[in-house]
Each structure stands twice: as C-alpha cells, then as structure tokens.
Design a protein around this motif. Sequence first.
Motif, PDB file in Angstrom:
ATOM      1  N   ARG A  17       0.449  -1.167   0.454  1.00 20.68           N
ATOM      2  CA  ARG A  17       0.259  -0.586   0.113  1.00 20.68           C
ATOM      3  C   ARG A  17       1.291   1.110  -0.250  1.00 20.68           C
ATOM      4  NH1 ARG A  17      -5.311  -1.180   4.801  1.00 20.68           N
ATOM      5  NH2 ARG A  17      -5.636  -3.161   3.392  1.00 20.68           N
ATOM      6  N   SER A  18       0.344   2.046  -0.688  1.00 24.06           N
ATOM      7  CA  SER A  18       1.167   3.955  -0.696  1.00 24.06           C
ATOM      8  C   SER A  18       0.905   4.514  -0.384  1.00 24.06           C
ATOM      9  CB  SER A  18       1.793   3.434  -2.276  1.00 24.06           C
ATOM     10  OG  SER A  18       3.011   3.124  -2.818  1.00 24.06           O
ATOM     11  N   TYR A  19       0.830   5.838   0.562  1.00 28.63           N
ATOM     12  CA  TYR A  19       0.027   6.424   1.248  1.00 28.63           C
ATOM     13  C   TYR A  19       0.595   7.955   0.850  1.00 28.63           C
ATOM     14  CZ  TYR A  19      -1.272   2.793   4.352  1.00 28.63           C
ATOM     15  OH  TYR A  19      -2.443   2.342   4.172  1.00 28.63           O
ATOM     16  N   ARG A  20       0.195   8.601  -0.364  1.00 28.11           N
ATOM     17  CA  ARG A  20       0.052   9.959  -0.526  1.00 28.11           C
ATOM     18  C   ARG A  20      -0.651  11.197  -0.049  1.00 28.11           C
ATOM     19  NH1 ARG A  20       4.000   9.997  -4.148  1.00 28.11           N
ATOM     20  NH2 ARG A  20       5.369   8.549  -5.202  1.00 28.11           N
ATOM     21  N   SER A  21      -0.259  12.389  -0.001  1.00 32.03           N
ATOM     22  CA  SER A  21      -1.463  13.400   0.064  1.00 32.03           C
ATOM     23  C   SER A  21      -1.454  14.164  -0.823  1.00 32.03           C
ATOM     24  CB  SER A  21      -0.293  14.613   0.962  1.00 32.03           C
ATOM     25  OG  SER A  21      -0.903  15.235   1.341  1.00 32.03           O
ATOM     26  N   PRO A  22      -2.549  13.293  -1.187  1.00 29.67           N
ATOM     27  CA  PRO A  22      -3.484  14.501  -2.691  1.00 29.67           C
ATOM     28  C   PRO A  22      -3.108  16.144  -2.940  1.00 29.67           C
ATOM     29  CG  PRO A  22      -4.768  12.921  -1.388  1.00 29.67           C
ATOM     30  CD  PRO A  22      -3.436  13.204  -1.041  1.00 29.67           C
ATOM     31  N   ALA A  23      -3.611  16.631  -1.967  1.00 31.23           N
ATOM     32  CA  ALA A  23      -3.369  17.570  -1.626  1.00 31.23           C
ATOM     33  C   ALA A  23      -1.387  18.259  -1.523  1.00 31.23           C
ATOM     34  CB  ALA A  23      -3.540  18.733   0.182  1.00 31.23           C
ATOM     35  N   ALA A  24      -0.615  17.359  -1.382  1.00 21.12           N
ATOM     36  CA  ALA A  24       0.417  17.779  -2.101  1.00 21.12           C
ATOM     37  C   ALA A  24       0.830  17.759  -3.082  1.00 21.12           C
ATOM     38  CB  ALA A  24       1.409  17.331  -1.083  1.00 21.12           C
ATOM     39  N   LEU A  25       0.152  16.632  -3.767  1.00 18.92           N
ATOM     40  CA  LEU A  25       1.135  16.699  -5.195  1.00 18.92           C
ATOM     41  C   LEU A  25       0.529  17.728  -6.071  1.00 18.92           C
ATOM     42  CD1 LEU A  25       0.211  12.869  -5.289  1.00 18.92           C
ATOM     43  CD2 LEU A  25       2.177  13.638  -5.037  1.00 18.92           C
ATOM     44  N   ALA A  26      -1.265  17.967  -5.971  1.00 19.29           N
ATOM     45  CA  ALA A  26      -1.469  19.240  -6.517  1.00 19.29           C
ATOM     46  C   ALA A  26      -1.366  21.082  -6.501  1.00 19.29           C
ATOM     47  CB  ALA A  26      -3.017  19.217  -6.148  1.00 19.29           C
ATOM     48  N   GLY A  27      -0.483  20.705  -5.216  1.00 21.02           N
ATOM     49  CA  GLY A  27       0.460  22.181  -4.616  1.00 21.02           C
ATOM     50  C   GLY A  27       1.716  22.388  -4.969  1.00 21.02           C
ATOM     51  N   GLY A  28       2.555  21.100  -5.430  1.00 21.01           N
ATOM     52  CA  GLY A  28       3.425  20.737  -6.130  1.00 21.01           C
ATOM     53  C   GLY A  28       3.711  20.762  -8.187  1.00 21.01           C
ATOM     54  N   VAL A  29       2.352  20.704  -8.362  1.00 25.53           N
ATOM     55  CA  VAL A  29       2.247  20.938  -9.580  1.00 25.53           C
ATOM     56  C   VAL A  29       1.758  21.868 -10.316  1.00 25.53           C
ATOM     57  CG1 VAL A  29       0.971  19.802 -11.891  1.00 25.53           C
ATOM     58  CG2 VAL A  29       1.248  18.414 -10.037  1.00 25.53           C
ATOM     59  N   LEU A  30       1.181  22.745  -9.036  1.00 26.95           N
ATOM     60  CA  LEU A  30       0.667  23.800  -9.913  1.00 26.95           C
ATOM     61  C   LEU A  30       2.281  24.948  -9.062  1.00 26.95           C
ATOM     62  CD1 LEU A  30      -2.741  24.626  -8.241  1.00 26.95           C
ATOM     63  CD2 LEU A  30      -2.536  23.992 -10.359  1.00 26.95           C
ATOM     64  N   LEU A  31       2.148  24.517  -8.207  1.00 24.65           N
ATOM     65  CA  LEU A  31       4.112  25.882  -8.053  1.00 24.65           C
ATOM     66  C   LEU A  31       5.748  25.602  -9.196  1.00 24.65           C
ATOM     67  CD1 LEU A  31       4.580  25.277  -4.372  1.00 24.65           C
ATOM     68  CD2 LEU A  31       4.403  26.612  -5.477  1.00 24.65           C
ATOM     69  N   LEU A  32       5.424  23.690  -9.603  1.00 24.90           N
ATOM     70  CA  LEU A  32       6.093  23.528 -10.981  1.00 24.90           C
ATOM     71  C   LEU A  32       6.204  24.557 -11.995  1.00 24.90           C
ATOM     72  CD1 LEU A  32       7.052  19.922 -10.144  1.00 24.90           C
ATOM     73  CD2 LEU A  32       8.330  21.928  -9.808  1.00 24.90           C
ATOM     74  N   ALA A  33       4.717  24.161 -12.278  1.00 25.75           N
ATOM     75  CA  ALA A  33       4.601  24.845 -13.918  1.00 25.75           C
ATOM     76  C   ALA A  33       4.840  26.113 -13.402  1.00 25.75           C
ATOM     77  CB  ALA A  33       2.932  24.756 -13.857  1.00 25.75           C
ATOM     78  N   LEU A  34       4.111  27.604 -12.267  1.00 31.81           N
ATOM     79  CA  LEU A  34       4.513  28.283 -12.184  1.00 31.81           C
ATOM     80  C   LEU A  34       6.215  28.775 -11.871  1.00 31.81           C
ATOM     81  CD1 LEU A  34       3.248  31.275 -11.516  1.00 31.81           C
ATOM     82  CD2 LEU A  34       3.927  30.710  -9.197  1.00 31.81           C
ATOM     83  N   ALA A  35       7.172  28.237 -11.447  1.00 22.79           N
ATOM     84  CA  ALA A  35       8.259  28.789 -11.071  1.00 22.79           C
ATOM     85  C   ALA A  35       9.118  28.214 -12.552  1.00 22.79           C
ATOM     86  CB  ALA A  35       9.051  27.531 -10.685  1.00 22.79           C
ATOM     87  N   LEU A  36       8.443  26.866 -13.564  1.00 22.85           N
ATOM     88  CA  LEU A  36       9.164  26.968 -14.944  1.00 22.85           C
ATOM     89  C   LEU A  36       8.551  28.027 -16.140  1.00 22.85           C
ATOM     90  CD1 LEU A  36       8.512  23.045 -15.475  1.00 22.85           C
ATOM     91  CD2 LEU A  36      10.605  24.312 -14.797  1.00 22.85           C
ATOM     92  N   TRP A  37       7.796  28.643 -15.665  1.00 23.72           N
ATOM     93  CA  TRP A  37       6.909  29.607 -16.365  1.00 23.72           C
ATOM     94  C   TRP A  37       7.388  31.209 -16.428  1.00 23.72           C
ATOM     95  CZ3 TRP A  37       2.899  33.880 -15.319  1.00 23.72           C
ATOM     96  CH2 TRP A  37       2.511  34.501 -16.057  1.00 23.72           C
TER      97      TRP A  37
END
Length: 210
Positions: A17-37
Amino acid sequence: MTSPERSTPPQKQNAERSYRSPAALAGGVLLLALALWLGGDALLRGSAHTKLTALFALVLLVPLVVAFTLRPVVRAGEERLVVRNPFRTITLPWGAVENLRASYSAEVFSSGGKYQMWAVPVSLRQRKKANRRAERGAKASARGGFGLGGSDAGPAPRATADQTMDELRDIREQRGGSESAQGEPVVRWAYEIIAPCVVGAVGLAVLLAV
C-alpha cells in the motif's frame, strides 16, 4: 489527507500500500508550473545576469518543491515500511517498528529513533470534525435515534491520518513477527535533491555578492 494506492494485484492479501497527500501533489504540480513559467521567461528575455539568476533559482527551487510535495510517500509492504521524506528515505523492517502515532504529526518509532512521515499529514480540523460527528452519533444512539450517526450509521468516522495509522498498525501486528520482516532500520539521504539545492544556493549567493 492521504489516499491509499495498491501497487500489486488486489487478489494478493498483503499487497503493498502506498500513501500520499493529494493536496501536496496538486500543490507541487502548480508550483512547478509557475516556477518553470517565470524562470523560462527570464531565461528567454532577461539580460545575462538575469538569466544566470533565474537558472540558479530554478536549480534551487525545483528540487525543493519536488522534495516537499511530490517526493514524500509511505509504502507498506509485506516485509518492511518505507518512509520517503523530503531529504531522507527510511526503510524499516516491520520487526523493527515499535510504535506508530499521529498526534500533531504522523510518526513511526523504532530502535533507531523517531521518524516523521511527511506523506501522512495530520489535520487537527479534520480530527475535531470527526470527533464531533462521533459524539453526535453516540448521543443519537443513546436516544435510540436512526439519523446521521445513529445506531445504523456504521463505524464512527475517523480522520484520514488516524485511519492510516490504524491500517499500518494492523500490518505491523500481522507481519512484525515474520522472519523475513526482521532487521535494522536503514536511512539513506536524498543526495539527488540535496546536491542541486546546494549548487543553486551557492550560485545565487555568488551572484548577489558581486
């Protein structure tokens, strides 16, 4: 909030079983997109100094965002518990796990010490909400009610972190005595995250100093 993901066929009783935080995953994708932009725009349009600054900023910020949002995960297998935090990966055979606790943060205890589980965030607000629902259900049940939380409402609600801890404790009880689940904790530093962060920080410091 965390969500369990099964990485092996469901017919296998002790599937990992794998446990992650969906909120952290979504926030990370948005932050990466903003930083790369923003960084990409500076690299394309900026002066030489601005381009170097943007480059070193990306080398520093991108690994940090990945470390704190996309990287954390907790994997519970048949023989061991693997805790991947921002800068370390802790591998704990179930026989070495002494306790699991979620108070203000999710923690696992072993003979090697105490380790936080970044992938299992504890929401005090969610826990209080679950406790209030459980209290209302207990009162309704005592009055013989059948509404929300009544005697036919099923088990009392639990906060997600508490549910995760219950699942991990159950696995530890089932597998902790297995011969294949014995051993010592192993801690590995995430140099693939640390090294670029150091390079980016040193580069920015040099650019700011000149």
